[in-house]
Design a protein around this motif. Structure first.
Motif, PDB file in Angstrom:
ATOM      1  N   GLY A  39      43.587 -44.322 -30.976  1.00 12.71           N
ATOM      2  CA  GLY A  39      42.304 -43.670 -31.209  1.00 12.71           C
ATOM      3  C   GLY A  39      42.296 -42.224 -30.745  1.00 12.71           C
ATOM      4  O   GLY A  39      43.207 -41.750 -30.061  1.00 12.71           O
ATOM      5  N   ARG A  40      41.235 -41.529 -31.137  1.00  8.79           N
ATOM      6  CA  ARG A  40      41.032 -40.137 -30.742  1.00  8.79           C
ATOM      7  C   ARG A  40      39.569 -39.950 -30.364  1.00  8.79           C
ATOM      8  O   ARG A  40      38.684 -40.631 -30.888  1.00  8.79           O
ATOM      9  N   TYR A  41      39.319 -38.995 -29.474  1.00 12.19           N
ATOM     10  CA  TYR A  41      37.962 -38.718 -29.022  1.00 12.19           C
ATOM     11  C   TYR A  41      37.046 -38.374 -30.185  1.00 12.19           C
ATOM     12  O   TYR A  41      35.858 -38.730 -30.192  1.00 12.19           O
ATOM     13  N   SER A  42      37.592 -37.721 -31.187  1.00 11.49           N
ATOM     14  CA  SER A  42      36.785 -37.225 -32.307  1.00 11.49           C
ATOM     15  C   SER A  42      36.544 -38.262 -33.399  1.00 11.49           C
ATOM     16  O   SER A  42      35.855 -37.975 -34.375  1.00 11.49           O
ATOM     17  N   ASN A  43      37.118 -39.476 -33.252  1.00 10.18           N
ATOM     18  CA  ASN A  43      36.929 -40.494 -34.287  1.00 10.18           C
ATOM     19  C   ASN A  43      35.461 -40.873 -34.445  1.00 10.18           C
ATOM     20  O   ASN A  43      34.771 -41.169 -33.467  1.00 10.18           O
ATOM     21  N   LEU A  44      34.982 -40.864 -35.673  1.00  7.31           N
ATOM     22  CA  LEU A  44      33.643 -41.357 -36.019  1.00  7.31           C
ATOM     23  C   LEU A  44      33.752 -42.252 -37.250  1.00  7.31           C
ATOM     24  O   LEU A  44      34.153 -41.794 -38.309  1.00  7.31           O
ATOM     25  N   PRO A  45      33.428 -43.535 -37.127  1.00  8.37           N
ATOM     26  CA  PRO A  45      33.035 -44.200 -35.879  1.00  8.37           C
ATOM     27  C   PRO A  45      34.207 -44.274 -34.899  1.00  8.37           C
ATOM     28  O   PRO A  45      35.348 -44.068 -35.295  1.00  8.37           O
ATOM     29  N   ILE A  46      33.906 -44.571 -33.638  1.00  6.78           N
ATOM     30  CA  ILE A  46      34.950 -44.593 -32.624  1.00  6.78           C
ATOM     31  C   ILE A  46      35.950 -45.701 -32.926  1.00  6.78           C
ATOM     32  O   ILE A  46      35.620 -46.731 -33.511  1.00  6.78           O
ATOM     33  N   LEU A  47      37.208 -45.460 -32.545  1.00  3.24           N
ATOM     34  CA  LEU A  47      38.282 -46.428 -32.737  1.00  3.24           C
ATOM     35  C   LEU A  47      38.532 -47.122 -31.413  1.00  3.24           C
ATOM     36  O   LEU A  47      38.627 -46.478 -30.376  1.00  3.24           O
ATOM     37  N   SER A  48      38.634 -48.448 -31.452  1.00  5.88           N
ATOM     38  CA  SER A  48      38.741 -49.235 -30.221  1.00  5.88           C
ATOM     39  C   SER A  48      39.945 -50.173 -30.278  1.00  5.88           C
ATOM     40  O   SER A  48      39.874 -51.329 -29.874  1.00  5.88           O
ATOM     41  N   ASN A  49      41.087 -49.653 -30.766  1.00  4.64           N
ATOM     42  CA  ASN A  49      42.269 -50.506 -30.906  1.00  4.64           C
ATOM     43  C   ASN A  49      43.211 -50.392 -29.717  1.00  4.64           C
ATOM     44  O   ASN A  49      44.395 -50.707 -29.810  1.00  4.64           O
ATOM     45  N   GLY A  50      42.710 -49.923 -28.582  1.00  5.80           N
ATOM     46  CA  GLY A  50      43.507 -49.834 -27.362  1.00  5.80           C
ATOM     47  C   GLY A  50      42.589 -49.754 -26.161  1.00  5.80           C
ATOM     48  O   GLY A  50      41.388 -50.028 -26.256  1.00  5.80           O
ATOM     49  N   CYS A  51      43.145 -49.394 -25.024  1.00  7.63           N
ATOM     50  CA  CYS A  51      42.397 -49.408 -23.766  1.00  7.63           C
ATOM     51  C   CYS A  51      41.158 -48.515 -23.828  1.00  7.63           C
ATOM     52  O   CYS A  51      41.111 -47.520 -24.539  1.00  7.63           O
ATOM     53  N   SER A  52      40.171 -48.890 -23.061  1.00 11.38           N
ATOM     54  CA  SER A  52      38.924 -48.132 -22.931  1.00 11.38           C
ATOM     55  C   SER A  52      38.372 -48.403 -21.538  1.00 11.38           C
ATOM     56  O   SER A  52      38.997 -49.083 -20.723  1.00 11.38           O
ATOM     57  N   TRP A  53      37.178 -47.893 -21.263  1.00 10.82           N
ATOM     58  CA  TRP A  53      36.572 -48.127 -19.954  1.00 10.82           C
ATOM     59  C   TRP A  53      36.324 -49.616 -19.727  1.00 10.82           C
ATOM     60  O   TRP A  53      36.510 -50.135 -18.626  1.00 10.82           O
ATOM     61  N   ILE A  54      35.945 -50.316 -20.762  1.00 12.82           N
ATOM     62  CA  ILE A  54      35.611 -51.740 -20.616  1.00 12.82           C
ATOM     63  C   ILE A  54      36.829 -52.641 -20.823  1.00 12.82           C
ATOM     64  O   ILE A  54      37.047 -53.602 -20.083  1.00 12.82           O
ATOM     65  N   TYR A  55      37.644 -52.334 -21.840  1.00 10.84           N
ATOM     66  CA  TYR A  55      38.745 -53.224 -22.216  1.00 10.84           C
ATOM     67  C   TYR A  55      40.099 -52.609 -21.868  1.00 10.84           C
ATOM     68  O   TYR A  55      40.306 -51.407 -22.022  1.00 10.84           O
ATOM     69  N   ARG A  56      41.045 -53.480 -21.453  1.00  8.45           N
ATOM     70  CA  ARG A  56      42.390 -52.991 -21.192  1.00  8.45           C
ATOM     71  C   ARG A  56      43.326 -53.230 -22.365  1.00  8.45           C
ATOM     72  O   ARG A  56      44.449 -52.726 -22.371  1.00  8.45           O
ATOM     73  N   ASP A  57      42.872 -53.973 -23.375  1.00 11.33           N
ATOM     74  CA  ASP A  57      43.666 -54.072 -24.608  1.00 11.33           C
ATOM     75  C   ASP A  57      42.877 -53.452 -25.761  1.00 11.33           C
ATOM     76  O   ASP A  57      43.082 -52.304 -26.111  1.00 11.33           O
ATOM     77  N   ASN A  58      41.932 -54.189 -26.358  1.00 10.66           N
ATOM     78  CA  ASN A  58      41.146 -53.610 -27.443  1.00 10.66           C
ATOM     79  C   ASN A  58      39.879 -54.426 -27.667  1.00 10.66           C
ATOM     80  O   ASN A  58      39.674 -55.474 -27.053  1.00 10.66           O
ATOM     81  N   ILE A  59      39.042 -53.927 -28.569  1.00 11.22           N
ATOM     82  CA  ILE A  59      37.738 -54.544 -28.789  1.00 11.22           C
ATOM     83  C   ILE A  59      37.849 -55.862 -29.540  1.00 11.22           C
ATOM     84  O   ILE A  59      36.885 -56.638 -29.598  1.00 11.22           O
ATOM     85  N   ASN A  60      39.005 -56.152 -30.116  1.00  7.91           N
ATOM     86  CA  ASN A  60      39.200 -57.434 -30.810  1.00  7.91           C
ATOM     87  C   ASN A  60      39.618 -58.528 -29.830  1.00  7.91           C
ATOM     88  O   ASN A  60      39.048 -59.614 -29.820  1.00  7.91           O
ATOM     89  N   ARG A  61      40.621 -58.243 -28.995  1.00  8.86           N
ATOM     90  CA  ARG A  61      41.030 -59.234 -27.997  1.00  8.86           C
ATOM     91  C   ARG A  61      39.996 -59.329 -26.880  1.00  8.86           C
ATOM     92  O   ARG A  61      39.795 -60.382 -26.296  1.00  8.86           O
ATOM     93  N   LYS A  62      39.427 -58.194 -26.537  1.00  6.42           N
ATOM     94  CA  LYS A  62      38.345 -58.126 -25.548  1.00  6.42           C
ATOM     95  C   LYS A  62      38.756 -58.640 -24.164  1.00  6.42           C
ATOM     96  O   LYS A  62      38.025 -59.404 -23.532  1.00  6.42           O
ATOM     97  N   THR A  63      39.945 -58.217 -23.701  1.00  2.72           N
ATOM     98  CA  THR A  63      40.343 -58.507 -22.322  1.00  2.72           C
ATOM     99  C   THR A  63      39.777 -57.414 -21.439  1.00  2.72           C
ATOM    100  O   THR A  63      40.259 -56.282 -21.445  1.00  2.72           O
ATOM    101  N   GLU A  64      38.749 -57.732 -20.706  1.00  2.00           N
ATOM    102  CA  GLU A  64      38.057 -56.725 -19.923  1.00  2.00           C
ATOM    103  C   GLU A  64      38.795 -56.417 -18.622  1.00  2.00           C
ATOM    104  O   GLU A  64      39.477 -57.277 -18.060  1.00  2.00           O
TER     105      GLU A  64
END
Length: 380
Positions: A104-129
């Motif tokens: 993903g990139r900061y500028s993605n619209l809509p945002i891309l969630s296929n990797g780590c984020s503040w909430i998830y350490r994998d992605n929004i599909n697996r949803k391992t928080e």
């Protein structure tokens, strides 16, 4: 006399801002520590940086290259900082859980969630928080206020698993974090399967503001921006290993130059090196104005030496960026029966660049720098 650098296999910035707490930035060219002001309130939300280097490369250096004790520094190179507070403090910890880089990139619209984020350490599909409570032994994580979104990583605690860098906005703003003890913990796990607290798995590093700064939601320290591994510049982050493998075995007919003007020439310089080469350079050191003596041999046949207080440095020939500084502990020149020499590991340098060598010699006359336009190029 040894500097050896490796580059990350992955990195990303994670954001606590509610509008971006599932955003992945694994493909961004910039990493940043920032406290963003919320769109719908006056709160400031911190970000954090995740970065990881390959086990195989750490293993290769420690088992095949390093002799004796070493130092390891995590280096990030600054780009366009904004609105910085006068004083800055940055912490680094060893991450305790695995994570996915994503694309993903900061500028993605809509945002891309296929990797780590503040909430998830994998992605929004697996949803391992990321854990936010009931942390494993010797670890912690999340953030110390209920005002902000919980999450943001998990890491080991204690002085052997962390370090701190303090600087002002008037100083060089590159990060140069000593992570020797953390890398030693990684090494114990990689080599012998040691577990906490002797060894820990290499999940990389988390870089963040101290807790008291992060939880102050009413003020900002500005934006600290650094080049990521995806940068198109010559300044990606790197993990630099340093150790002293200098040797001083002077020849029988040697002369150590403790005073006087010198002529210094570089030889065994191929001028172009593959990025995987380990090159040994040699120096010819002789008096610029030799004493007049009567002898049946040429004094140019005698090997001349710098004192043991002699060092090398490398600069980018185009930008003048100091790639390897004169280092009293780790860039000492060595000596044998042929003269002075030193080794450079080319894979720690960016390819398709020209570099310039400089030498520092300290003797009874003081300090002299030799900068005679000795260049070489690193190629793929």
């Amino acid at each position: 006399m040894a500097y050896y650098s490796i580059f990350p296999e992955k990195d990303a910035t994670i954001y606590s801002n509610p509008d971006r707490d599932t955003l992945n930035t694994g493909n961004d060219e910039i990493l940043e520590l920032v406290k963003e002001k919320g769109d719908n309130n006056n709160l400031y939300y911190p970000s954090r940086i995740l970065i990881q280097f390959k086990d195989s490369e750490i293993n290769h250096i420690i088992s095949n290259k390093i002799t004796g004790n070493f130092s390891a520094n995590l280096q990030l190179f600054s780009t366009e900082h904004k609105n910085l507070g006068q004083n800055q403090q940055i912490e680094v910890f060893a991450i305790s859980r695995s994570w996915d880089e994503g694309s993903g990139r900061y500028s993605n619209l809509p945002i891309l969630s296929n990797g780590c984020s503040w909430i998830y350490r994998d992605n929004i599909n697996r949803k391992t928080e990321w854990a936010t409570s009931n942390f494993a032994l010797g670890t912690t994580g999340s953030i110390g206020t209920s005002t902000l979104t919980q999450g943001g990583g998990a890491w080991y605690t204690g002085s052997a698993f962390s370090n701190l860098q303090s600087f002002s906005n008037a100083e060089i703003l590159d990060l140069n974090l000593n992570v020797t003890s953390i890398v030693q913990k990684f090494s114990s796990s990689i080599f012998s399967g040691q577990t906490y607290p002797t060894g820990i798995p290499n999940n990389g590093f988390i870089i963040k503001y101290p807790n008291n700064i992060e939880t102050d939601t009413l003020s900002s320290k500005g934006t600290l921006s650094y080049f990521s591994v995806d940068t198109h510049t010559i300044f990606p982050p790197k993990l630099t290993f340093k150790w002293d493998d200098s040797i001083h075995n002077f020849g029988a007919q040697s002369t150590t130059k403790t005073s006087g003007k010198l002529n210094v020439s570089l030889y065994r310089n191929k001028e172009e090196y593959n990025v995987n080469e380990e090159a040994t350079f040699r120096l010819n050191v002789r008096d610029k104005y030799p004493n007049r003596t009567f002898t049946n041999t040429s004094n140019y046949l005698n090997v001349g030496y710098f004192t043991t207080a002699s060092y090398y440095s490398i600069r980018d020939a185009h930008t003048e960026e100091e790639i390897i500084p004169f280092d009293d502990d780790y860039t000492k020149l060595s000596a044998d029966s042929e003269g002075m020499y030193f080794k450079i590991y080319m894979n720690g340098l960016q390819p398709e660049r020209y570099y310039r060598l400089l030498f520092k010699h300290i003797n009874n006359d003081g300090i002299e720098i030799f900068d005679n336009n000795y260049h070489f190029k690193v190629v793929r």
